[in-house]
Motif scaffolding. Sequence first.
Motif, PDB file in Angstrom:
ATOM      1  N   THR A  70      37.902  52.345  48.024  1.00 20.77           N
ATOM      2  CA  THR A  70      38.631  51.115  48.372  1.00 20.77           C
ATOM      3  C   THR A  70      37.929  49.854  47.872  1.00 20.77           C
ATOM      4  O   THR A  70      38.437  49.152  46.983  1.00 20.77           O
ATOM      5  CB  THR A  70      38.825  51.044  49.893  1.00 20.77           C
ATOM      6  OG1 THR A  70      37.536  51.149  50.537  1.00 20.77           O
ATOM      7  CG2 THR A  70      39.734  52.175  50.376  1.00 20.77           C
ATOM      8  N   VAL A  71      36.770  49.534  48.417  1.00 23.13           N
ATOM      9  CA  VAL A  71      36.142  48.230  48.156  1.00 23.13           C
ATOM     10  C   VAL A  71      34.953  48.284  47.213  1.00 23.13           C
ATOM     11  O   VAL A  71      34.558  47.246  46.665  1.00 23.13           O
ATOM     12  CB  VAL A  71      35.702  47.578  49.486  1.00 23.13           C
ATOM     13  CG1 VAL A  71      36.896  47.275  50.360  1.00 23.13           C
ATOM     14  CG2 VAL A  71      34.707  48.473  50.226  1.00 23.13           C
ATOM     15  N   LEU A  72      34.350  49.454  47.014  1.00 24.94           N
ATOM     16  CA  LEU A  72      33.145  49.525  46.189  1.00 24.94           C
ATOM     17  C   LEU A  72      33.374  49.045  44.757  1.00 24.94           C
ATOM     18  O   LEU A  72      32.523  48.320  44.211  1.00 24.94           O
ATOM     19  CB  LEU A  72      32.582  50.950  46.195  1.00 24.94           C
ATOM     20  CG  LEU A  72      31.245  51.134  45.470  1.00 24.94           C
ATOM     21  CD1 LEU A  72      30.178  50.241  46.080  1.00 24.94           C
ATOM     22  CD2 LEU A  72      30.812  52.603  45.507  1.00 24.94           C
ATOM     23  N   PRO A  73      34.476  49.417  44.081  1.00 21.82           N
ATOM     24  CA  PRO A  73      34.684  48.883  42.719  1.00 21.82           C
ATOM     25  C   PRO A  73      34.714  47.358  42.674  1.00 21.82           C
ATOM     26  O   PRO A  73      34.209  46.764  41.716  1.00 21.82           O
ATOM     27  CB  PRO A  73      36.037  49.491  42.318  1.00 21.82           C
ATOM     28  CG  PRO A  73      36.156  50.731  43.127  1.00 21.82           C
ATOM     29  CD  PRO A  73      35.515  50.403  44.432  1.00 21.82           C
ATOM     30  N   ARG A  74      35.271  46.715  43.700  1.00 25.50           N
ATOM     31  CA  ARG A  74      35.299  45.251  43.730  1.00 25.50           C
ATOM     32  C   ARG A  74      33.898  44.683  43.908  1.00 25.50           C
ATOM     33  O   ARG A  74      33.542  43.679  43.275  1.00 25.50           O
ATOM     34  CB  ARG A  74      36.230  44.771  44.845  1.00 25.50           C
ATOM     35  CG  ARG A  74      36.398  43.264  44.868  1.00 25.50           C
ATOM     36  CD  ARG A  74      37.567  42.830  45.725  1.00 25.50           C
ATOM     37  NE  ARG A  74      37.355  43.100  47.139  1.00 25.50           N
ATOM     38  CZ  ARG A  74      38.009  44.043  47.831  1.00 25.50           C
ATOM     39  NH1 ARG A  74      38.902  44.806  47.231  1.00 25.50           N
ATOM     40  NH2 ARG A  74      37.779  44.222  49.123  1.00 25.50           N
TER      41      ARG A  74
END
Length: 580
Positions: A35-39
């Motif tokens: 969910t948020v790790l790539p961002r």
Amino acid sequence: MAAIVLCGLTLLPLAALIVAAFQSDAGAFAHYAQTVLPRYIANTLALALAVAVGVTLVGVSAAWLVTMCRFPGRWFFSWALVLPLAVPGYVSAYAYTYLLQHPGPVQTALRNVTDWGPRDYWFPEIRSLEGAAFVLVMVLYPYVYLLARTAFLQQSATAFEASRTLGRSPWRAFIEVAVPLARPAIVAGLVLAVMETLADYGTVYHFGVETFTTAIYRTWFSMGDRVAAVQLALILVSFILLLIALERVGRRGQRFSDMRASRPMPGLVLKGWRAGLAVLACVIPIASGFVIPAVTLFGLGVSLNVPWLDPRTTGLISNTLTLAAIGGVVTVAVAMVIAYARRLSRGRLTQILGHLAGFGYAVPGAVIAVGLLIPLGALDRAINVMTVSVMGVKVGLILTGTIAALIFAYVVRFLAVSLNGVEAGLARISPSLDGAARTLGSGPFTTFRRIHAPLLRGGLLTAFLITFVDIMKELPATLILRPFDFDTLAIRAHRLASDERLAQAAVPSLMIVAVGLIPVILLSRQIARSQQRSGRSDRRLFTLASVREEETPPALLSGEPAPGDDDGASNGKSRSAIAA
């Protein structure tokens, strides 16, 4: 043994993170990864890349101008370009947010002049990744500027003038000769600036940029997921290790020689519009990194019409100075033990641990704080269990509830700064002095107290001042590890800015700048004086060599007997005198 123990303690937070990361399943982290790790990764890398490019352009160009060129105000700019070091990134972010946000004075004046409505024009959004990159570039470029200027001052004119005789313009000679020779210093300053960017919390938090430091704090304290926070911290540490490894690989097989043997670089006299551009190139960084934030904060503080030194503010100043002073003294003391042990013992273990002890500077304060909470919290619980079972008394949080944990974090975070200063001072002391003292019956401690300590006084003071300023500006570790009801100027400014009370945040922010400005000015003036002394020494040596060469007959320089000499004996003596 003392150095080995201290080095081991500095590695405790990282060891605790590694152990804690594998104590639970990876279910929660897998969710973050999807969910948020790539961002987090994209924002962190984009911010680091933007800051790297910005500090290199600003720092190297400013260093070259004040070193190589002669234009009005050059001496003033040479030390004034260091002033943004006194301004923390988050303090500059508060000032620029007030100036450039929609209800701020800049956009308000623009609408009043043009009669535009809120949606009739486009204006850059300061609370963005680009805004965070701009603010960090303006406060971090002095790292590159200082090291690059020192490298340029130590370069000889020989290589530069050789390139000019081969048809290179001053600009091409700068790009193809001066910059490659100064590459190790430039890269060292660049790595420091990027590390500070990766460790920043206050700026990215205020601008709403989601990076690893904000994610670690939010995951631990808002979501209560300790294991996921630890795993995020390890990923950030991996990025930093990769950065250091890439820098080492980039220098593999390359050698850089000190070409300071002949004479210093000549100066290019700039006149007319060229001098104006040089002045402008130096004014913009100083204004953007120091003058505009300081003036804005001062204006906000004056507009409040409240006493600046009320009891609460005085208490905040006292807490800040206390932490910075104790942390600076303890950090320099630990650095002295480790550096002196490395001087006395050439064993591999001491040398390796000494290098690893400075690794904490590459680790963000939030990561160090999370790594310390785990072992110190467990130790506090063990102490309470023991005191209850033995004395029937619960002593409470001895380590994590006092400033002891904060001082520990400061030592781990800023030990490399003090260690570099102390080791640089020890390197200038000849080992023959140690041997002479030992033959006269003095032990290592007596030798240090009577010989090394007096000679290291200036270096120790410099190391303490730099550590003092860094501790005073530090925010994430202080925010996490501070005792209850123990605030500093940085925490007070952060809280007020988080509540969008930027005017009230101006007073503690300006106090941080004012207190940090004194050591920065002392350091910049000391650097300027040392560089002036070095320049005078180089000029004296060059003048003396030129005079001796002019006064020496050509026959002596060629090795042939001079006219009127019966043999070559006197000629040999003359050549020996010239060489001496």
